[in-house]
Design a protein around this motif. Structure first.
Motif, PDB file in Angstrom:
ATOM      1  N   TYR A   1      -2.251   7.324  -9.653  1.00  0.00           N
ATOM      2  CA  TYR A   1      -1.933   5.947  -9.294  1.00  0.00           C
ATOM      3  C   TYR A   1      -2.972   4.998  -9.857  1.00  0.00           C
ATOM      4  CZ  TYR A   1      -0.911   1.846  -6.423  1.00  0.00           C
ATOM      5  OH  TYR A   1      -0.590   0.583  -5.998  1.00  0.00           O
TER       6      TYR A   1
ATOM      7  N   GLU B   1      -3.746   0.857  -9.991  1.00  0.00           N
ATOM      8  CA  GLU B   1      -3.367  -0.483  -9.553  1.00  0.00           C
ATOM      9  C   GLU B   1      -4.188  -1.466 -10.376  1.00  0.00           C
ATOM     10  OE1 GLU B   1      -2.940  -0.652  -5.269  1.00  0.00           O
ATOM     11  OE2 GLU B   1      -3.230  -2.820  -5.262  1.00  0.00           O
TER      12      GLU B   1
ATOM     13  N   ARG C   1       0.866   3.383  -3.331  1.00  0.00           N
ATOM     14  CA  ARG C   1      -0.256   4.300  -3.504  1.00  0.00           C
ATOM     15  C   ARG C   1      -0.052   5.559  -2.654  1.00  0.00           C
ATOM     16  NH1 ARG C   1      -5.790   3.437  -4.415  1.00  0.00           N
ATOM     17  NH2 ARG C   1      -5.425   1.193  -4.292  1.00  0.00           N
TER      18      ARG C   1
ATOM     19  N   SER D   1       0.795  -1.232   0.000  1.00  0.00           N
ATOM     20  CA  SER D   1       0.000   0.000   0.000  1.00  0.00           C
ATOM     21  C   SER D   1       0.827   1.283   0.000  1.00  0.00           C
ATOM     22  CB  SER D   1      -0.947   0.008   1.207  1.00  0.00           C
ATOM     23  OG  SER D   1      -0.209  -0.004   2.418  1.00  0.00           O
TER      24      SER D   1
END
Lengths: 353, 353
Positions: free
Chosen positions: A112, A114, A102, A99
Motif C-alpha cells: 500500500y 498513499e 490501507r 483508512s
C-alpha cells in the motif's frame, strides 16, 4: 484498530455527531413506510442474485445494459471484495484518504502506498506526481470527493488518469461514496464516462446521502464484465440484508428527499464554511463534499483537546486518527442541519476564544 | 455457483417454501414492534464493537465472563471469517454437509476433505473413521445437527472429538445453526462444555430459529480469547446492520415465541416424519432438526422431476445440488406449519401415486 467517525458509543451524551458524514435529514420517510409495510420480508432469504435491487440501482442511475452492478454489505464490503478478487499486489491512493483502503490492502497482502499530491491548503493535486509514482499492474483507489479533504477531481481529469492507468495495465477504483453531496451532481460523477474505460470500477454508498449508514448498502458499477464476475464470485451469499433490499426499492425514487438534500447541502456547506472561516484559531479548507477538514492554528489547542471540550457540550468531531499526512491539529466536521451547525459554531466560538 | 434453499426468486408462484430451513412462525412480533419504534436507528453507524448486541447474546445464553462473542453478517460470514483468520491449510468435515464450508475453503486456499462416516440410513456416524482421517493442525467443522441429514452428535461424543482434535493440535468449529430446533435444547448444545476446550468455536445463526434469515445475524462463541481476537481483527467494520442489532435487543427475550416454536417443531417434525414414512416411493431419514432428508425409491421419479411437479402446486423443495454423497434421488424438506405440511403431503401423495 479501526479509526472511524460515528463512534458515539464511547460516550453517553452525544447529541450532535459531526464525526460521521451522514445526511442529517435522516432516514427517508419513504423507506420507513416501505419497511413498516414489508416487515415479513425478513422471513425469507434475500435473492442471492439481488435482481430487483440491481434493477432499482440501474434505474436510479439510468445505466445502460452494458453496465454491471454488484450490491454489497456497505461500500466497505465492496472495497474488500474488489481487492480480494484482483490479482494485483500494489495499491496506490492519494493521501490523506479513507483508512479502510490501507486496512484492506494489509488484509490481502497488497503493498500500500498513499501518495501526498496536495498543495498546502488541499486545493490542488499534482496528477503527474501521482502518475509517475504509480507502477505497472497496480490498483488505484481515488475517493472522489475525497475523505477527509473534500477535494473533487473533475471527470475530464479522471478520464485522463483512467487512460494513463490503462497504459500501465492498472485498475482505477473511484469511490464515489460522497458524490451525491457535490453541487453539480450528477455531472460530477464519472458514471457517464465509465463506458469508455474497461479498467474502471465505481463504488457508491447508498446510505450516506440517504441518511442511513445503519442499513449497510453499497454497490459497485463497472462495464467490465470479467471484473464484475470476479468480484461476484468471491462474495458471500446473502451479503446484503432484506432491509437494505427494501431501501433499494424506494429511496432512489424519493425525489422529494433527494431534491431537499441537494438544496440543504448547497446552502449549509457554504454557511458552515463561511462561519468557520470567521472563527479565530481555525483554518478551514474548501470542500465539495458534506464535510470540512480544518486545522487548529491556536497553539494551546489540538484536535483531541478540542474534541474533549466539545464532548462536554454533546458534540462529537472527527479527530485525525488513522489519516496519513494530518497532524494532531487537524479535524473533520460533517455538515449537519442549521440548528446543529449554529450550535456547533456558538460552542466553537466559546471554546476557541 | 452457489447452491442453497430459499431460492424462490427463480419462480413466481411459490407459496410453500420447503427448500429453506426457517421457522414458519415468521418474523417475531417483538422484533416488528421494536423496529417500528426505532426506525431512526438506521441513521447512525452501528457500534463497531457491537457492545449492546454482545451483551444480549451473552444474556440469552447465560454465558460466563470468559466466553467471547463475535457477531457477524449471518453465520456464513463467520464461517468465512474464521477460516480466513486461521493459519491452517486443511479443513475436514463429515459429508454430506453445508456447501459453504467447501466454498469458503476454496476461497482461502485450504484443502477441503468431506469424509463420509454415515451408515446406510444416516442414523449413525463412525467417529473413529473420521478421526483417523483428520490430520494434525487442521480445522474441523461439524454442523450439529447436520444439514442436510438432520443427524445430531451428542455433547459427550463432541467432547471426545474435541479432546482428540486437541491432541492433534486441531480446531473444532461446531456450527449450531439449527441447534435450537432440537428437542432437548439447550442440553443438546455444546455450550456448557465449551469452557473445557480452548480449541472449540461455536457458530450460531440467530435468524433461522427466529424466522428471519433476511436480517443477517450470526455469532461465534469461544472461550479462547486469542482465536476471538484473530477473527475480530479480520472482520470488516459495521458488518452487522442496524436492524440485526435491534433484533438482538428483543428476540432473545421473546419467551412466548421461543416456547411456541419449541412446541411446534417437536410436534410437526414427528407428524411430518410419520406421514412421509407412510408415503409409497419415499424413504425418509430420521432427523433431530427442522428438516428431513428423503430419498425417492420410485424408479420413474427423481428429485428434479419431483421439484418440477411440486412447483406447479406452489411448493419448492431442496434438490441435492451442491451436497456431496447424495444422488439425484435425494431431496430435503423443511418442517413448516401444519397447514403447509398437510398440503405438501396431499400433493406428494398425488404426485407419487
Amino acid at each position: 484498530m479501526s479509526f472511524h467517525g460515528g463512534n458515539i458509543y464511547d460516550y453517553n451524551n452525544i447529541i450532535y455527531d459531526f464525526s460521521a458524514n451522514i445526511n442529517p435529514a435522516g432516514v427517508p420517510e419513504s423507506f420507513k413506510k416501505a419497511l413498516r409495510d414489508n416487515m415479513d420480508v425478513f422471513a425469507r432469504y434475500p435473492d442471492t442474485e439481488y435482481r430487483a435491487l440491481v434493477r432499482s440501482i440501474k434505474d436510479y442511475l439510468s445505466l445502460d445494459d452494458d453496465a454491471y452492478v454488484l450490491p454489497g454489505n456497505g461500500a466497505v464490503d465492496l472495497i474488500y471484495s474488489i481487492l480480494d478478487s484482483m490479482d494485483y499486489n500494489k495499491l496506490f491512493t492519494m493521501g490523506p484518504t479513507f483508512s479502510e483502503y490501507r486496512k484492506a490492502a494489509i488484509k490481502y497482502n497488497i503493498r500500500y502506498e498513499e501518495v501526498f499530491c496536495y498543495n498546502h491548503d488541499f486545493s490542488k493535486i499534482d496528477i503527474e506526481l501521482f502518475l509517475n509514482i504509480v507502477e505497472e499492474r497496480s490498483i488505484i483507489i481515488l475517493c472522489n470527493p475525497n475523505n477527509p479533504t473534500g477535494f473533487l477531481i473533475d471527470i475530464a481529469t479522471l478520464a485522463y488518469i483512467a487512460a494513463q492507468l490503462n497504459e500501465k495495465n492498472s485498475i482505477l477504483i473511484i469511490d464515489e461514496a460522497f458524490i451525491e453531496f457535490t453541487d453539480d451532481y450528477p455531472h460530477s460523477s464519472f458514471l457517464s464516462k465509465m463506458y469508455d474505460f474497461g479498467n474502471v470500477v465505481l463504488i457508491r454508498a447508498a446510505t450516506k446521502f440517504f441518511g442511513m449508514p445503519g442499513i449497510r448498502l453499497g454497490y459497485a458499477i463497472t462495464c467490465n464484465r470479467a471484473i464484475w464476475e470476479r468480484i461476484k464470485k468471491i462474495q458471500q451469499p446473502w451479503s446484503v440484508n432484506a432491509a437494505a433490499v427494501i431501501a433499494g426499492s424506494c429511496i432512489f425514487g424519493d425525489k422529494d428527499y433527494i431534491s431537499k438534500s441537494h438544496e440543504w447541502i448547497k446552502e449549509e456547506r457554504l454557511y458552515l464554511y463561511n462561519e468557520l472561516s470567521n472563527l479565530k484559531g481555525l483554518e478551514v479548507y474548501s470542500s465539495k463534499a458534506n464535510f470540512h477538514l480544518l486545522k487548529i492554528t491556536e497553539k494551546s489547542m489540538d484536535a483531541y483537546k478540542l474534541r474533549n471540550e466539545l464532548v462536554k457540550h454533546g458534540i462529537l468531531i472527527r479527530t485525525p486518527d488513522g489519516f496519513s499526512y494530518l497532524t494532531s491539529n487537524h479535524f473533520r466536521l460533517a455538515v449537519l442541519d442549521r440548528k446543529a451547525n449554529s450550535f456547533l459554531l456558538s460552542v466553537l466560538y466559546e471554546v476557541l476564544l
